[in-house]
Design a protein around this motif. Structure first.
Motif, mmCIF file in Angstrom:
data_model
loop_
_atom_site.group_PDB
_atom_site.id
_atom_site.type_symbol
_atom_site.label_atom_id
_atom_site.label_comp_id
_atom_site.label_asym_id
_atom_site.label_seq_id
_atom_site.Cartn_x
_atom_site.Cartn_y
_atom_site.Cartn_z
ATOM 1 N N LEU A 165 -8.647 4.412 1.422
ATOM 2 C CA LEU A 165 -8.350 3.337 2.371
ATOM 3 C C LEU A 165 -8.739 3.691 3.802
ATOM 4 O O LEU A 165 -8.829 2.807 4.657
ATOM 5 C CB LEU A 165 -6.852 3.005 2.349
ATOM 6 C CG LEU A 165 -6.222 2.695 0.990
ATOM 7 C CD1 LEU A 165 -4.728 2.455 1.158
ATOM 8 C CD2 LEU A 165 -6.888 1.491 0.343
ATOM 9 N N CYS A 212 0.831 -1.212 0.000
ATOM 10 C CA CYS A 212 0.000 0.000 0.000
ATOM 11 C C CYS A 212 0.862 1.258 0.000
ATOM 12 O O CYS A 212 0.557 2.235 -0.700
ATOM 13 C CB CYS A 212 -0.933 -0.012 1.213
ATOM 14 S SG CYS A 212 -2.259 -1.235 1.124
ATOM 15 N N THR A 267 -8.546 -2.060 5.230
ATOM 16 C CA THR A 267 -7.412 -1.291 4.710
ATOM 17 C C THR A 267 -6.909 -0.235 5.692
ATOM 18 O O THR A 267 -5.750 0.174 5.609
ATOM 19 C CB THR A 267 -7.784 -0.614 3.389
ATOM 20 O OG1 THR A 267 -8.948 0.218 3.584
ATOM 21 C CG2 THR A 267 -8.091 -1.647 2.319
#
Length: 248
Positions: A50, A36, A68
């Motif tokens: 996210l 990420c 996330t």
């Protein structure tokens, strides 16, 4: 299927051997955080997609945000230290404290994640990202399982592991960061420690049990043994306090 025992890097060394030496659940979590962060650095991913934003979850059904928000951290020194702490302390909790019951480790992370997405908003301090507090929870659990171990902080001072989470809080304050998010992580870790260690030892009762389905799922993936029917019927899949390697 026998439990997966993690060994150190082989003689050939290298990045692959280092990655392989990280226990599987910790490796997946750390790898997701790195992926990420990389996607954000390459401008392929916006953190806003996210973050834990409840209106987006309840109104637009962005349910992925519940996951996330625990796996994003932008590149920087905080990222470096968090990854080091996750691999070092999270890896040891998974491979030693929960050596033969990795489902308990994953369930601990799930419970900590639920705590961090629900309790802070209730007290007026919502967290958009909970990666650092969840890692702090893991550090707290580690410190309670190895309270007398001596830990060196940057080679400058040595303290008992029992006080390590609070030393990190102090460093947050020194470097101008808010200690509140990591306080929530400590609270989550202490709640887990109380429910799975202190209370069962004092009362003889267990309030928290890892779902049998979770252990079957991990066992089917080769991460730890699947529970037998007799085990599920007799004591569920929660095993109580973890034992360190070499402990009698």
């Amino acid at each position: 299927m026998p439990p997966r025992v993690v060994h150190g890097p082989n003689q050939t060394g290298g990045l692959g051997a280092f990655i392989e030496s990280i226990p599987p659940i910790t490796r997946v979590w750390a790898g997701t955080i790195f992926a990420c962060a990389t996607a954000h650095y390459l401008q392929l991913l916006h953190p806003g997609s996210l973050a834990l934003v409840w209106p987006q979850i309840t109104q637009n059904y962005h349910v992925w945000r519940l996951v996330t928000c625990h796996a994003f951290m932008a590149f920087g020194m905080s990222f470096v230290w968090s990854m080091i702490f996750l691999i070092k302390y999270g890896g040891q909790v998974e491979s030693e404290v929960y050596r033969f019951n990795p489902a308990d480790y994953l369930f601990m992370l799930i419970c900590g994640a639920l705590f961090l997405v629900s309790i802070p908003p209730l007290v007026g301090y919502p967290l958009f990202f909970t990666t650092s507090p969840l890692i702090m929870m893991v550090i707290y659990v580690w410190s309670r399982n190895y309270p007398d171990m001596q830990v060196s902080i940057w080679g400058l001072v040595t303290i008992q592991a029992f006080y390590l989470p609070f030393a990190f809080l102090f460093m947050d304050i020194v470097f101008g960061a808010s200690p509140v998010p990591n306080l929530f992580g400590i609270a989550a870790g202490h709640l887990w420690w109380f429910l799975t260690d202190l209370y069962p030892r004092s009362s003889g009762r267990q309030l928290v049990r890892t779902p049998a389905a979770l252990k079957r799922w991990l066992g089917g993936m080769g991460v730890g043994p699947a529970p037998s029917p007799a085990e599920v019927q007799q004591w569920g899949v929660f095993r109580g306090r973890g034992q360190r390697l070499g402990a009698s």
